[in-house]
Scaffold this motif. Structure first.
Motif, mmCIF file in Angstrom:
data_model
loop_
_atom_site.group_PDB
_atom_site.id
_atom_site.type_symbol
_atom_site.label_atom_id
_atom_site.label_comp_id
_atom_site.label_asym_id
_atom_site.label_seq_id
_atom_site.Cartn_x
_atom_site.Cartn_y
_atom_site.Cartn_z
ATOM 1 N N ALA A 78 -9.995 7.679 -2.206
ATOM 2 C CA ALA A 78 -9.452 7.158 -1.324
ATOM 3 C C ALA A 78 -10.689 6.879 -0.151
ATOM 4 O O ALA A 78 -10.568 5.754 0.596
ATOM 5 C CB ALA A 78 -8.735 7.546 -1.102
ATOM 6 N N ALA A 138 0.567 -1.413 -0.086
ATOM 7 C CA ALA A 138 0.043 0.244 -0.113
ATOM 8 C C ALA A 138 0.724 1.512 -0.021
ATOM 9 O O ALA A 138 0.473 2.551 -0.529
ATOM 10 C CB ALA A 138 -0.674 0.247 1.241
ATOM 11 N N ALA A 157 0.735 4.058 -2.864
ATOM 12 C CA ALA A 157 0.249 4.979 -1.887
ATOM 13 C C ALA A 157 1.019 6.757 -2.737
ATOM 14 O O ALA A 157 1.032 7.782 -2.391
ATOM 15 C CB ALA A 157 -0.980 4.770 -1.191
ATOM 16 N N ILE A 203 -4.220 1.392 1.323
ATOM 17 C CA ILE A 203 -4.116 2.828 0.395
ATOM 18 C C ILE A 203 -4.841 3.986 1.256
ATOM 19 O O ILE A 203 -4.291 4.879 1.076
ATOM 20 C CB ILE A 203 -4.927 2.118 -1.007
ATOM 21 C CG1 ILE A 203 -3.077 0.755 -1.353
ATOM 22 C CG2 ILE A 203 -4.701 3.593 -1.732
ATOM 23 C CD1 ILE A 203 -3.949 1.108 -2.269
#
Length: 242
Positions: free
Chosen positions: A67, A42, A46, A102
């Motif tokens: 998100a 993640a 991200a 994320i």
């Protein structure tokens, strides 16, 4: 109640419960492994995206909106879809945990970078710094507390949710919870012990990452009390100043 806590003590003091493929140590290792891999993946996805968006100020609203939609995805539903697509085992659990991890990293990182004082960035550019140097030497150090808050939130959520991996055939400490739910003869002692282990692991992860955050936070920010935002700080609720 005395009988229940006696069963809990007996569970943890029985050596056979700690060893073997069904023991606490093996399932703890599985739990830590899948949580660490999920958060690492993640972060790899991200962080670069959120750093770039925060630095350029482009697409921030869309990124945070996506998100936040990701936060609303039911983890169990993602597990079921993943299991139907990828089969039983580690892969569907990883998919669900990565998708869960994320959003807080994207949101907090973008907000942390975007809220860096404009005067600091202008001064850095006035000194001849390139865009990359401004990001690396000014924006990231200033945003570290909020970035780490996102990573800490993602990690603790990941540790807690990794218990669901047991439903798709990948052990973890969630297996004790499943077995405890199925076995009511001992007053769900195994369920309680499994949940307790997950809570302790989540607390260890939170405290450990808080220490890492403090080590990486510039001294000036620590002196001003910004080294360790409280667990669960939601950057999506913080107004972004462009």
């Amino acid at each position: 109640m005395v009988h229940f806590f006696s069963g809990v003590v007996s569970f943890f003091s029985t050596w056979s419960n700690w060893t073997g493929s069904n023991g606490i140590l093996h399932r703890l290792a599985q739990h830590v492994e899948i949580s660490a891999i999920s958060v690492a993946v993640a972060m790899a996805v991200a962080l670069p995206l959120a750093l770039w968006l925060g630095h350029t100020g482009r697409g921030g609203f869309a990124a945070i909106s996506v998100a936040n939609i990701g936060r609303a995805l039911p983890s169990f539903a993602v597990l079921v879809v993943g299991a139907a697509w990828l089969g039983i085992g580690q892969k569907p659990a990883l998919l669900a945990l990565v998708l869960l991890s994320i959003p807080p990293i994207v949101t907090n990182t973008y907000t942390g970078i975007a809220q860096v004082d404009a005067d600091q960035k202008d001064a850095a550019r006035g000194m001849g710094m390139t865009g990359w140097q401004v990001l690396r030497q000014v924006e990231i150090p200033s945003a570290i507390p909020l970035i780490f808050a996102g990573i800490r939130t993602a990690t603790v959520q990941c540790v807690a949710t990794a218990t669901l991996a047991a439903y798709v055939g990948y052990g973890t400490l969630g297996q004790f919870i499943n077995e405890g739910l199925a076995n009511s003869l001992n007053g769900h002692v195994e369920l309680f012990c499994g949940a307790l282990l997950v809570v302790v692991l989540a607390l260890v992860a939170e405290v450990g990452l808080a220490g890492v955050q403090r080590a990486f936070t510039p001294k000036g920010l620590r002196l001003h009390g910004r080294a360790a935002p409280p667990f669960g700080e939601d950057a999506s609720l913080v107004p972004v100043v462009q």
